[in-house]
Motif scaffolding. Sequence first.
Motif, short mmCIF file in Angstrom:
data_model
loop_
_atom_site.label_atom_id
_atom_site.label_comp_id
_atom_site.label_asym_id
_atom_site.label_seq_id
_atom_site.Cartn_x
_atom_site.Cartn_y
_atom_site.Cartn_z
N ASP A 102 0.80 -1.23 0.00
CA ASP A 102 0.00 0.00 0.00
C ASP A 102 0.83 1.27 0.00
O ASP A 102 0.31 2.36 -0.20
CB ASP A 102 -0.93 0.00 1.22
CG ASP A 102 -0.16 -0.23 2.52
OD1 ASP A 102 0.80 -1.02 2.50
OD2 ASP A 102 -0.52 0.39 3.54
N ARG A 162 3.32 1.89 -2.07
CA ARG A 162 4.05 1.98 -3.33
C ARG A 162 4.16 3.38 -3.92
O ARG A 162 5.21 3.77 -4.42
CB ARG A 162 3.41 1.04 -4.34
CG ARG A 162 4.14 1.00 -5.64
CD ARG A 162 3.72 -0.19 -6.44
NE ARG A 162 4.31 -0.12 -7.75
CZ ARG A 162 4.35 -1.14 -8.58
NH1 ARG A 162 3.83 -2.30 -8.23
NH2 ARG A 162 4.92 -1.02 -9.75
N ARG A 193 3.79 6.23 -2.28
CA ARG A 193 3.99 7.27 -1.27
C ARG A 193 5.35 7.96 -1.42
O ARG A 193 6.31 7.39 -1.89
CB ARG A 193 3.90 6.66 0.13
CG ARG A 193 2.50 6.28 0.55
CD ARG A 193 1.75 7.47 1.12
NE ARG A 193 2.36 7.98 2.33
CZ ARG A 193 2.13 7.47 3.55
NH1 ARG A 193 1.34 6.45 3.71
NH2 ARG A 193 2.71 8.03 4.60
#
Lengths: 248, 657
Positions: B158, B160, B162
């Motif tokens: 989740d 990736r 950021r």
Amino acid sequence: MLNVIDYVPGNTLLHRLNPVTKLALAAAIIAATFLASSYAALVGLLVFTLALGLYAGVIRQLAGLLKVLVPVALIMLLLQVVFVRGGAPVAGFVTDEGLYTGGKACLRLLGVALPLILMLTVTKLNDLANACVEKLHIPYKYAFTFTTALRFVPVFSQEMNAIMEAQTARGVEFDTKNPFKKLSLMLPVCIPLLVTSVAKTDSTALAAEQRGFYLRTRASSYKRYPFRACDAAAFALCAVLIALGVLL
Amino acid sequence: MQSPSASSVTAPRPGSPDPAAPAQPIIQLDHVSFSYGRGARRAVDDISLAIAPGEFVGVIGPSGAGKSTLASLMSGAIPHHYTGELYGATLVEGRDTCDVTLTDISRIVGSVLQDIDAQMVASVVEDEMLFGLENFGVPHQHIEKFITAALDAVGIADLRQREIATLSGGQKQKVAIAAILALAPRVLVLDEPTAALDPVSSETVFEILRALNRDEGITVVVIEQKVALLSEYCDRILVLNEGRLTLDGTPREVFAHSGELRAIGVDSPRTARISNSLAAAGLAPAGQPCLTVDEAYELVAGVVGASGGVGATDKKNTSYGARPAPVSPAASGAPAPAVAFEHVGFAYPAGGAAVTDLNLAVYPGEVFALIGQNGAGKTTATKLLNGLLQPTEGHVTVAGHDTRTTPVSVIARYAATLFQNPDRQLCKNTVLEEVAFGLELQGVNVVEAHERARAVIGRFGLPEDASPFSLSRGQRQMVALASVVVLKPQVIVLDEPTSGLDYRECMTVMQTVREMADAGSAVVMVCHDMEVVSDFADRAAVMADGRIIGCGTLDEVFANAALMERAYVAPPQVAALSARLAQGVSPAFANISEVAELVETVRRLAAERAGGPAAGGAGSAAGPDAGGASAAASLAAAPAGTAGPAVEKHAQEDADA
């Protein structure tokens, strides 16, 4: 913590342009700003930049930058007004020519800084580096150096804040109202910052080498950055901007 | 970069491995010595070892023992990045690292550096993952597969897209591991991956490493100071001291030597110390240290026997009698608090960790700990205390001054802060100037400031003319501590004072802090190491989500399992063990938080069970009390570089041997 050069995610046309095109667009606006001699053109270019920023949703970043730049621009205006002695006097030592050239210098300053920041806020640094390597044939070494330098700006500013906090907690008067005193207090703080940054840079070099930095070629990048129709249109726009700059 | 003096003295090449060995070692060091620069002390001195494929190896040792140098040797950073004098041979998959380029070594050995911010080469997680894959020329059609697999293995799919700058320390560490993992190395070398992490994140990182080791067969070499983690996860532990390999074996073999380890400045899991003490007393088999609370529970239950109510009546005497510190100065009603938080609230303008309705009172003479997960608001609370932040609601009073109306530089005269990273505090050319600086800022004249600084520097055994930046990490922390001690402040704020320090340095720092508290300072400390908290704090507040969810004496706090769970804090091993023993074996174990005390209780109960209640009981009562008395005595004669009660407590364990 709002950093003016942080990437702002989005899916506008401006975001989707090839990074090289964005660079060209910024360069064209800057070139036009230097070439243009009329107030209308300078203000127009500035408005165009801000409109692009508004469209791409990065107007807050640009506004943050303006907050810093406008005082600098005003100081410049003041200096110009003091030093340009030609023309008819308006009030006291102020002459109309001084105001005229000073005003233009101010606008140029803003017109040069804003497009670059606009471009950086809508482009990921890695995309910029990779696209420059692919399209402009810049050696990756330089592209990497450039992006790393930009990437370290927030890291070092955080570090600087932490150091200032630590020194304040020791009793160094960083909470003084006197800006000159504050500046003289900041100098010793640069030593720890320098020590940390040298160590960090060395570690980054090692980390990059351990992940095959020296093997990288122009073909390495996984993402490709082809020019599309909108890029061609943007290049046309660049030409128009420069032409307008010359004419106006 | 080329090494100027790369070794060609390849000593007896172990080309013919002994037939019993399962496979060719993946990393082999053969009489390796290295010094940074000509004539410098050898950071690593004549080390020979072999690491077999699939091993999970932990490396531990005091500061300056050569742990990072060993990691650099294994990853090829020596001789390719750091230059110096190298002797012997380091073989990675049978090839000498001097003959292979760093790039080629890193195809086999992936390394995660200590400074995680410097490890990153990109600003977005995905680009960070791509960097190595692109460089090593992984075919582009496979890249997506590798990225997904690596992110999933570490559990951060989740994250990736950021920005790395917005991640927490634990998340960054996972990104760094994933980025190396994507390159499918056969060996992972990690240098203190959990130094900046809270206990829960540290555990997660080790869980990830264990899964990689077990499922992918990746050999893991990890440098780590947290002994409880090492003993739980590693198959093999290497102990370094002064550049030499001191011990090498399974955790059980290594921690059976807890006495020798302590002598060189390496901690052992508390459970191992308990079982070793019991073994020394003849109550348990020697050479079989307990590595987990479960094992220690079994052992103690076996020794004492599930005898039920025995000793229940003695409970109060033993557990409270042993703690010399005033349990709650508030109860005695007397002095005004040195620090008071009244309904304090604060929110960062940009969002992020905020604190709500904090109420605290810390009294002179006590050590008060703030515990909780990363992001619970502990650091925010300390910044509110020293005035760096001003509360948006409520009031913070420090030594009678409201932080809203008093400038930070004035508060600094009453409250001194010791930060996690000493490098942010140091700014002078010599240790003497550095230590005297705080006094000069308070308006003490130079001559007197230097005089007082000299006295403190002498006590700490620091070189007064050296540049602080030329000292080791531990010594720099001691300089920072000295510049706090010299001020004799009313309030001391400690933000992770022991991270990055080895066991001995940690004990020295905390011992000094304890003395300052006993001399009348109020100490507020943020600390992730629950063992340190349980050894040195008097009271603690537990924080979660910016609120204080529990506050009380240490025994109360650690015994409250529900509270600990809510804050995601693992209670220290001894507290966990004593709580279980109190429930399952004998109530006499309730609220015990120190090794010596627990061992005494076991001895007493064992003696009672054997039918001779008097002998064990009487003698034992003196034990912990003696420790307490010497703590008070050591106040006057401040030890240089040695630790007081904590170490004495250990000495006592040894004396039992």
